[in-house]
Design a protein around this motif. Structure first.
Motif, PDB file in Angstrom:
ATOM      1  N   UNK A  78      30.760  34.882  26.110  1.00 48.66           N
ATOM      2  CA  UNK A  78      31.496  36.155  26.085  1.00 48.66           C
ATOM      3  C   UNK A  78      32.358  36.266  27.350  1.00 48.66           C
ATOM      4  N   UNK A  79      31.788  35.856  28.497  1.00 51.28           N
ATOM      5  CA  UNK A  79      32.553  35.910  29.758  1.00 51.28           C
ATOM      6  C   UNK A  79      33.793  35.030  29.666  1.00 51.28           C
ATOM      7  N   UNK A  80      33.648  33.874  29.012  1.00 49.58           N
ATOM      8  CA  UNK A  80      34.803  32.968  28.867  1.00 49.58           C
ATOM      9  C   UNK A  80      35.894  33.634  28.032  1.00 49.58           C
ATOM     10  N   UNK A  81      35.484  34.337  26.977  1.00 50.00           N
ATOM     11  CA  UNK A  81      36.469  35.025  26.122  1.00 50.00           C
ATOM     12  C   UNK A  81      37.180  36.115  26.930  1.00 50.00           C
ATOM     13  N   UNK A  82      36.407  36.879  27.705  1.00 50.85           N
ATOM     14  CA  UNK A  82      36.996  37.952  28.519  1.00 50.85           C
ATOM     15  C   UNK A  82      38.055  37.355  29.457  1.00 50.85           C
ATOM     16  N   UNK A  83      37.690  36.275  30.145  1.00 51.63           N
ATOM     17  CA  UNK A  83      38.612  35.697  31.132  1.00 51.63           C
ATOM     18  C   UNK A  83      39.857  35.115  30.468  1.00 51.63           C
ATOM     19  N   UNK A  84      39.683  34.622  29.262  1.00 54.31           N
ATOM     20  CA  UNK A  84      40.843  34.104  28.529  1.00 54.31           C
ATOM     21  C   UNK A  84      41.829  35.242  28.227  1.00 54.31           C
ATOM     22  N   UNK A  85      41.300  36.370  27.744  1.00 55.28           N
ATOM     23  CA  UNK A  85      42.174  37.523  27.456  1.00 55.28           C
ATOM     24  C   UNK A  85      42.793  38.029  28.761  1.00 55.28           C
ATOM     25  N   UNK A  86      41.957  38.091  29.806  1.00 58.22           N
ATOM     26  CA  UNK A  86      42.433  38.604  31.098  1.00 58.22           C
ATOM     27  C   UNK A  86      43.568  37.749  31.674  1.00 58.22           C
ATOM     28  N   UNK A  87      43.566  36.457  31.357  1.00 58.18           N
ATOM     29  CA  UNK A  87      44.594  35.578  31.924  1.00 58.18           C
ATOM     30  C   UNK A  87      46.003  36.011  31.501  1.00 58.18           C
ATOM     31  N   UNK A  88      46.103  36.865  30.463  1.00 60.02           N
ATOM     32  CA  UNK A  88      47.421  37.353  30.021  1.00 60.02           C
ATOM     33  C   UNK A  88      47.782  38.685  30.663  1.00 60.02           C
ATOM     34  N   UNK A  89      46.908  39.208  31.524  1.00 56.98           N
ATOM     35  CA  UNK A  89      47.188  40.531  32.124  1.00 56.98           C
ATOM     36  C   UNK A  89      46.758  40.611  33.589  1.00 56.98           C
ATOM     37  N   UNK A  90      46.754  39.481  34.271  1.00 56.41           N
ATOM     38  CA  UNK A  90      46.370  39.460  35.691  1.00 56.41           C
ATOM     39  C   UNK A  90      47.454  40.133  36.532  1.00 56.41           C
ATOM     40  N   UNK A  91      47.127  40.548  37.768  1.00 56.70           N
ATOM     41  CA  UNK A  91      48.159  41.124  38.644  1.00 56.70           C
ATOM     42  C   UNK A  91      49.366  40.187  38.785  1.00 56.70           C
ATOM     43  N   UNK A  92      49.098  38.875  38.922  1.00 56.76           N
ATOM     44  CA  UNK A  92      50.198  37.912  39.090  1.00 56.76           C
ATOM     45  C   UNK A  92      51.132  37.962  37.880  1.00 56.76           C
ATOM     46  N   UNK A  93      50.529  38.021  36.681  1.00 60.59           N
ATOM     47  CA  UNK A  93      51.336  38.057  35.443  1.00 60.59           C
ATOM     48  C   UNK A  93      52.170  39.346  35.395  1.00 60.59           C
ATOM     49  N   UNK A  94      51.536  40.478  35.765  1.00 64.97           N
ATOM     50  CA  UNK A  94      52.242  41.763  35.720  1.00 64.97           C
ATOM     51  C   UNK A  94      53.414  41.756  36.694  1.00 64.97           C
TER      52      UNK A  94
END
Ligand SMILES: Cc1cc2nc3c(=O)[nH]c(=O)nc-3n(C[C@H](O)[C@H](O)[C@H](O)COP(=O)(O)OP(=O)(O)OC[C@H]3O[C@@H](n4cnc5c(N)ncnc54)[C@H](O)[C@@H]3O)c2cc1C
Ligand SMILES: NC(=O)c1ccc[n+]([C@@H]2O[C@H](COP(=O)([O-])OP(=O)(O)OC[C@H]3O[C@@H](n4cnc5c(N)ncnc54)[C@H](O)[C@@H]3O)[C@@H](O)[C@H]2O)c1
Length: 462
Positions: A78-94
């Motif tokens: 589940x943590x891996x799934x969360x981090x995968x989704x998060x990789x599209x909305x990190x501060x760097x990405x924003x």
């Protein structure tokens, strides 16, 4: 000076930010934790990841009863799934996308200033998108018990052997089925007369039966009175009518609804009106101070990620464009991700009756479609409500992929297409969505029979 400062970067705040920068506006997005909000960290994403894993395990167990699962691995997944989704909305990405992002807790000073980390930021508009938190009911002893909520469940190191779930709403029911399928002994307590009280009663009871068949113990019309912790066990005293008894579990999950995150925002001091349910907004999503908007769970009335998106986009457009639009809640849809899924769009039968709207009701069982016949034990049913001319008022579907099928009804409803037109739409065979096609044949005939000229001639013939 910013064009808009957004407080909270969940589904709602991110939608405001991306829409506003799309219009070339200068945006500051403030987040006290990490971007993504509840959906990514403790809501839709981890819960659906758990549901998917549980579904796989359940299927394997059908063929191999002795199959063993390491729940530590489930939680790591589940943590891996969360981090995968998060990789599209990190501060760097924003920041890369053109959004000014700031980590810190925001407080509004006045209608044009926000304080973060002791520094003041000036803006023409503010959007509050601070979301909601689990509501903790005032049950005797609860403050002394180490209970779980959606914020802690997915961060356990391993799952408990047994759990009591308080609340038979969306979270409680989805998690009850998933946890039970993974091997956790689940007891669920709901105080109303039925679980999933906001859904069609017949369908809610079908879900109840499914969960019970899988081994979940469900107590409806049951009130929690008191809770204590003894030898690492939670003991919940409950009352059903006149009977009082105890339930015991290694863990207790509280899922009895939400409270809006409005504390320490400085809004009461400057006169933004709030109620017990959250921030008060008009149809344009403005608070009682017109250049301060509020969207998402902190406002409601629908606490879903897709509704946070819809509101976020509208608030940004209302800030940017000269003509402000009203929010339209007539085409809301949602899905509860149980097996079978339960999806709802538009008005319920009760609402239609309450508003004295003339309607036609269609019901169709999945057992009459070949795709469902190919899977043993597949259950499903559609209830469709049309107006007298054949336009969609509402629908509810229980069954495999109901959450996908409902979107076809959403297209017809939102774009105001007569349901009979579906007769001409080729649906691949054998699919579950053929069920909608089959109903359309009957609707097309009924539309003709409802035609006043046809009615006249039919009466004339008699
Ligand atoms: C277990 C669970 C499962 C769910 N499943 C679904 C689902 O399948 N489908 C669906 O549509 N919905 C689902 N939901 C609901 C969905 O998660 C919410 O409706 C949605 O996340 C709300 O988005 P939001 O942006 O309004 O709030 P949030 O996502 O809560 O974002 C608010 C953000 O504001 C930040 N914040 C708060 N105060 C401050 C402050 N003072 N300064 C700076 N930052 C601040 C918070 O840290 C947070 O990041 C689920 C919810 C739960 C709990
Ligand atoms: N699939 C989805 O879209 C999805 C999934 C999970 C959550 N959500 C969103 O999150 C929101 C919150 O979910 P939730 O399940 O916490 O709330 P909910 O409002 O859906 O359900 C809460 C349930 O708890 C019951 N309850 C309240 N107090 C109680 C008590 N003291 N004892 C026993 N039962 C009690 C209520 O009667 C209700 O049935 C939902 O309303 C929904 O908007 C959506």
């Amino acid at each position: 000076m910013y064009d808009v400062i957004i407080i909270g970067s969940g589904a709602a705040g991110l939608s405001v930010a991306y829409t506003a920068i799309g219009f070339g506006k200068k945006v500051l997005l403030i987040e006290k934790y990490k971007p993504g909000g509840e959906c990514t960290w403790s809501g839709c994403v981890p819960s659906k990841a758990l549901i998917n894993i549980a579904k796989d395990i359940y299927t394997v167990k059908k063929y191999n009863e002795d199959f063993q699962i390491d729940t530590k691995e489930v939680l790591k997944n589940i943590q891996r799934v969360i981090l995968n989704v998060y990789s599209h909305e990190t501060p760097e990405k924003l920041i890369n996308d053109g959004i000014n992002y700031l980590n810190g807790k925001a407080k509004i000073k006045d209608k044009n200033s926000v304080i973060v980390n002791g520094k003041e930021y000036k803006t023409k508009n503010i959007v509050i998108s601070t979301g909601s938190s689990p509501f903790i009911p005032p049950i005797e002893g609860i403050e002394k018990v180490d209970y779980l909520t959606n914020e802690t469940l997915f961060y356990l190191e391993k799952l408990p052997k047994s759990i009591i779930i308080l609340g038979g709403g969306a979270i409680g029911i989805e998690m009850a089925q998933a946890l039970n399928r993974i091997g956790v002994k689940v007891q669920l307590v709901e105080m109303m007369e039925s679980i999933l009280i906001k859904e069609d009663r017949e369908f809610a009871q079908i879900i109840k039966k499914e969960l019970e068949n899988e081994g979940v113990k469900i107590y409806e019309k049951t009130e929690a009175i008191k809770v204590i912790e003894k030898h690492n066990k939670k003991i919940l005293t409950v009352k059903n009518m006149d009977k009082q008894f105890e339930l015991e579990g290694e863990a207790l999950l509280v899922a009895v609804g939400r409270k809006a995150n409005i504390e320490d925002l400085g809004i009461e001091e400057i006169g933004v009106e709030t109620t017990r349910r959250g921030i008060v907004v008009n149809k344009k999503l403005q608070t009682t101070i017109k250049n301060i908007y509020a969207v998402g769970d902190v406002v409601g009335p629908y606490q879903f990620s897709h509704m946070a998106n819809v509101q976020g986009i509208l608030a940004a457009k209302n800030i940017v464009l000269p003509i402000k639009q009203n929010i339209n809640y007539s085409h809301v849809a949602w899905t509860t991700f149980t097996s079978p899924e339960l999806a709802t769009a538009g008005m319920s039968l009760e609402e239609i009756k309450k508003q004295n709207i003339k309607y036609r009701e269609y019901q169709f069982d999945f057992k009459n479609i070949d795709r469902a016949m190919t899977k043993k034990g597949d259950i499903g049913k559609v209830k469709l409500f049309l107006d007298k001319k054949g336009y969609v008022l509402g629908a509810t579907i229980i069954g495999e992929r109901a959450g996908e099928i409902i979107s076809e009804i959403q297209v017809l409803k939102t774009l105001k297409i007569n349901y009979a037109k579906l007769v001409n739409v080729i649906h691949p065979y054998p699919t579950y969505s053929e069920v909608l096609n089959k109903i359309s044949k009957k609707v097309a005939v009924d539309n003709i029979l409802e035609n006043p000229i046809v009615k006249f001639f039919m009466n004339f013939k008699k």
